[in-house]
Motif scaffolding. Structure first.
Motif, short mmCIF file in Angstrom:
data_model
loop_
_atom_site.label_atom_id
_atom_site.label_comp_id
_atom_site.label_asym_id
_atom_site.label_seq_id
_atom_site.Cartn_x
_atom_site.Cartn_y
_atom_site.Cartn_z
N VAL A 271 0.83 -1.21 0.00
CA VAL A 271 0.00 0.00 0.00
C VAL A 271 0.86 1.26 0.00
N TRP A 272 2.06 1.19 0.57
CA TRP A 272 2.97 2.34 0.51
C TRP A 272 3.32 2.66 -0.94
N ARG A 273 3.76 1.66 -1.67
CA ARG A 273 4.11 1.87 -3.07
C ARG A 273 2.88 2.30 -3.88
N MET A 274 1.76 1.68 -3.61
CA MET A 274 0.54 1.99 -4.35
C MET A 274 0.13 3.45 -4.16
N GLU A 275 0.11 3.91 -2.93
CA GLU A 275 -0.31 5.29 -2.68
C GLU A 275 0.71 6.29 -3.20
N GLU A 276 1.99 5.92 -3.22
CA GLU A 276 3.00 6.78 -3.83
C GLU A 276 2.69 7.01 -5.31
N ILE A 277 2.35 5.94 -6.01
CA ILE A 277 2.03 6.04 -7.43
C ILE A 277 0.74 6.83 -7.64
N LEU A 278 -0.27 6.54 -6.85
CA LEU A 278 -1.56 7.22 -7.01
C LEU A 278 -1.44 8.72 -6.73
N ASP A 279 -0.64 9.09 -5.75
CA ASP A 279 -0.41 10.52 -5.49
C ASP A 279 0.32 11.17 -6.66
N LEU A 280 1.25 10.43 -7.24
CA LEU A 280 2.01 10.96 -8.38
C LEU A 280 1.07 11.26 -9.55
N TYR A 281 0.10 10.39 -9.78
CA TYR A 281 -0.83 10.60 -10.88
C TYR A 281 -1.74 11.82 -10.67
N GLU A 282 -1.90 12.24 -9.43
CA GLU A 282 -2.78 13.38 -9.15
C GLU A 282 -2.06 14.72 -9.29
N MET B 17 0.12 3.02 -15.77
CA MET B 17 -0.83 3.38 -16.83
C MET B 17 -0.40 2.92 -18.20
N VAL B 18 0.89 2.71 -18.41
CA VAL B 18 1.32 2.28 -19.73
C VAL B 18 0.78 0.89 -20.07
N GLU B 19 0.43 0.09 -19.06
CA GLU B 19 -0.15 -1.21 -19.34
C GLU B 19 -1.50 -1.07 -20.04
N VAL B 20 -2.25 -0.02 -19.70
CA VAL B 20 -3.51 0.24 -20.38
C VAL B 20 -3.24 0.59 -21.84
N GLU B 21 -2.23 1.44 -22.06
CA GLU B 21 -1.90 1.86 -23.42
C GLU B 21 -1.38 0.69 -24.26
N ILE B 22 -0.60 -0.18 -23.65
CA ILE B 22 -0.10 -1.35 -24.37
C ILE B 22 -1.25 -2.28 -24.74
N SER B 23 -2.24 -2.41 -23.86
CA SER B 23 -3.39 -3.26 -24.18
C SER B 23 -4.17 -2.70 -25.37
N VAL B 24 -4.22 -1.37 -25.50
CA VAL B 24 -4.86 -0.75 -26.66
C VAL B 24 -4.05 -1.07 -27.93
N TRP C 64 -7.65 8.09 -16.08
CA TRP C 64 -7.37 7.41 -14.80
C TRP C 64 -8.12 8.12 -13.67
N ARG C 65 -8.99 7.40 -12.97
CA ARG C 65 -9.80 8.00 -11.91
C ARG C 65 -9.58 7.37 -10.54
N PHE C 66 -8.74 6.35 -10.48
CA PHE C 66 -8.52 5.63 -9.23
C PHE C 66 -7.56 6.40 -8.35
N LYS C 67 -7.98 6.78 -7.14
CA LYS C 67 -7.16 7.57 -6.23
C LYS C 67 -6.91 6.81 -4.93
N ALA C 68 -6.04 7.38 -4.11
CA ALA C 68 -5.71 6.73 -2.84
C ALA C 68 -6.96 6.58 -1.97
N GLU C 69 -7.84 7.57 -1.99
CA GLU C 69 -9.08 7.49 -1.20
C GLU C 69 -9.94 6.31 -1.67
N ASP C 70 -9.95 6.07 -2.97
CA ASP C 70 -10.71 4.92 -3.49
C ASP C 70 -10.06 3.61 -3.07
#
Length: 238
Positions: free
Chosen positions: A28-39, A175-182, A218-224
Motif C-alpha cells: 500500500v505504501w508503493r501503491m499510494e506513492e504512485i496514485l499521489d504521483l498521478y494526481e 498506466m502504460v499497461e492500459v496503453e499497451i493493451s490498446v 485514470w480516476r482511481f485515487k488513494a481514497e478509493d
C-alpha cells in the motif's frame, strides 16, 4: 441439475490473476506513492512517464490468405510459421497524451538504458527531473546506466531519472499497461511475420495516437483504494 443456480461453483473454469498480498504495508505504501504521483498537475520540468516492455510472438502465413470480398470475410490458413520473439518498449506520458515505442530483439539492461537516455536527451532535454513509473524488473536499475555509458554520462542520467516503482504484484498501477493493451487490440492482434513489419505497423499506430492526443482516463485515487482495496491495508490498533 436442471435448475442449477447461477452462482454454482465451476471448478473446471480458472482465470490467471495478479493477486496482491493482503495486509501488506509495503504494497500500500508503493501503491499510494504512485496514485499521489498521478494526481499531480502537469509540470514540464518534472514530467511523469510510464514505462514497460511487452514480448511479441512473430507469426507468418505459410499460405497467402484469401482476400476479403463482398459477402465473404478474409480467410487464412490454420497453419503458420513461427518467426521468434521480439519486444516492444513503450514510454507513455499520460498528461501529455504522448507515447514512444521501439521494437528490439532482446530486453536487457542495455535496451532499458537506451530508452531512458532517449527520454532525457531527446524528449525532455530541459526537464530537471523525469519521474518514470515502472515495475520491479532486475533490468530497471541505475546500474544499467553504468554498464552501458561512461561514468560521467551515467551519473548525469541517474541525477535526472527518478525511478518510481509499482508494488510487487501491482504492475496494473502502471498506466502504460492500459496503453499497451490498446496497442495489442488495435494493432498487434494479428499475424506479423517479422520485426520490420511489426515496427512499421506499431509506429504508425503510435503516430496516430500522438496526433489525436489520446490518453488514459485514470480516476482511481488513494481514497478509493482505502475503500475498495481495504483488505490490502494492515489492521492498525492505535
Amino acid at each position: 441439475e436442471a435448475h442449477a443456480q447461477k452462482n454454482e461453483l465451476k471448478p473446471h473454469l480458472k482465470r490467471q490473476w495478479v493477486i496482491p498480498p493482503r495486509k501488506s504495508a509495503a504494497f500500500v505504501w508503493r501503491m499510494e506513492e504512485i496514485l499521489d504521483l498521478y494526481e499531480e498537475p502537469y509540470d514540464p520540468l518534472r514530467p511523469v512517464v510510464c514505462f514497460d516492455e511487452r514480448p511479441c510472438q512473430l507469426i507468418g502465413d505459410v499460405r497467402d490468405p484469401l482476400p476479403m470480398k463482398p459477402g465473404s470475410i478474409e480467410c487464412f490458413d490454420s497453419e503458420y510459421e513461427r518467426g521468434g520473439v521480439c519486444w516492444v518498449l513503450m514510454s507513455f506520458e499520460p498528461l501529455g497524451g504522448w507515447r514512444e515505442l521501439v521494437v528490439t530483439e532482446r530486453r536487457r539492461k542495455r535496451e532499458f538504458a537506451l530508452a531512458m537516455r532517449r527520454l532525457a536527451v531527446e524528449q525532455y532535454p530541459k526537464a530537471e527531473k523525469i519521474r518514470v513509473v515502472m515495475d520491479n524488473l532486475s533490468t530497471h536499475s541505475g546500474a544499467a546506466f553504468y554498464e552501458n555509458f561512461s561514468a560521467e554520462d551515467a551519473r548525469k542520467l541517474a541525477r535526472r531519472i527518478e525511478f518510481c516503482y509499482t508494488p510487487v504484484h501491482g504492475s496494473w498501477l502502471n498506466m502504460v499497461e492500459v496503453e499497451i493493451s490498446v496497442l495489442v487490440r488495435q494493432c498487434l492482434k494479428r499475424r506479423l511475420p517479422d520485426m520490420e513489419m511489426l515496427e512499421r505497423e506499431a509506429t504508425a499506430w503510435c503516430t496516430e495516437r500522438n496526433r489525436v492526443g489520446a490518453s488514459v482516463d485514470w480516476r482511481f485515487k488513494a481514497e478509493d483504494a482505502r475503500i475498495k482495496l481495504r483488505s490490502l491495508y494492515p489492521s492498525v490498533k492505535e
